[in-house]
Scaffold this motif. Structure first.
Motif, PDB file in Angstrom:
ATOM      1  N   ILE A   1       0.841  -1.195   0.000  1.00  0.00           N
ATOM      2  CA  ILE A   1       0.000   0.000   0.000  1.00  0.00           C
ATOM      3  C   ILE A   1       0.876   1.244   0.000  1.00  0.00           C
ATOM      4  CG2 ILE A   1      -1.648   1.338   1.371  1.00  0.00           C
ATOM      5  CD1 ILE A   1      -2.843  -1.363   2.264  1.00  0.00           C
ATOM      6  N   LEU A   2       1.936   1.231   0.804  1.00  0.00           N
ATOM      7  CA  LEU A   2       2.865   2.353   0.842  1.00  0.00           C
ATOM      8  C   LEU A   2       3.532   2.555  -0.520  1.00  0.00           C
ATOM      9  CD1 LEU A   2       4.597   4.338   2.791  1.00  0.00           C
ATOM     10  CD2 LEU A   2       6.290   2.537   2.524  1.00  0.00           C
ATOM     11  N   ALA A   3       3.956   1.467  -1.139  1.00  0.00           N
ATOM     12  CA  ALA A   3       4.623   1.564  -2.442  1.00  0.00           C
ATOM     13  C   ALA A   3       3.671   2.082  -3.517  1.00  0.00           C
ATOM     14  CB  ALA A   3       5.177   0.204  -2.848  1.00  0.00           C
ATOM     15  N   ASP A   4       2.401   1.692  -3.458  1.00  0.00           N
ATOM     16  CA  ASP A   4       1.435   2.126  -4.469  1.00  0.00           C
ATOM     17  C   ASP A   4       1.023   3.578  -4.288  1.00  0.00           C
ATOM     18  OD1 ASP A   4       1.395  -0.301  -5.741  1.00  0.00           O
ATOM     19  OD2 ASP A   4      -0.373  -1.041  -4.680  1.00  0.00           O
ATOM     20  N   LYS A   5       0.721   3.970  -3.075  1.00  0.00           N
ATOM     21  CA  LYS A   5       0.130   5.286  -2.842  1.00  0.00           C
ATOM     22  C   LYS A   5       1.160   6.398  -2.680  1.00  0.00           C
ATOM     23  CE  LYS A   5      -3.929   3.521  -2.882  1.00  0.00           C
ATOM     24  NZ  LYS A   5      -4.727   3.640  -4.059  1.00  0.00           N
TER      25      LYS A   5
END
Length: 107
Positions: free
Chosen positions: A37-41
């Motif tokens: 989620i961190l990498a995507d957002k």
């Protein structure tokens, strides 16, 4: 209405759901899911999803072949193919990265 109890808040000002803000995916105590989620957002960290990395490798390979073919047709063997391969690598990396960025934001 009783004076000792405060009025209920409207739905817009309701308390956030446990585990984060409303509308965001919940990692459910999985560090890998939280990292994804961190990498995507937010970005700034490498993407560790195998599916995304295989997609990018295939796209870069296809653009490399297209660039080599275009370089062969427009130029001679060593310099034309080399310049076409370099252009294919750069454009394949940028285009596939842009596609993955859009897909990550939509998750």
């Amino acid at each position: 209405m009783n004076a000792s109890t405060p009025p209920e808040l409207p739905p817009v000002f309701s308390q956030p759901t446990p585990g984060g803000m409303a509308g965001t995916p919940k990692p459910q105590d999985d560090p890998k899911a939280a990292y994804n989620i961190l990498a995507d957002k937010i970005g700034g960290v490498p993407n560790l999803r195998k599916k995304d990395n295989v997609f990018q490798a295939k796209m870069v390979g296809v653009f490399l072949l297209i660039g080599c073919g275009a370089g062969w047709g427009l130029g001679s063997w060593p310099s034309g193919v080399g310049i076409g391969a370099l252009g294919g690598l750069i454009s394949g990396t940028l285009i596939s990265g842009f596609v993955l960025m859009i897909r990550g934001l939509r998750r």
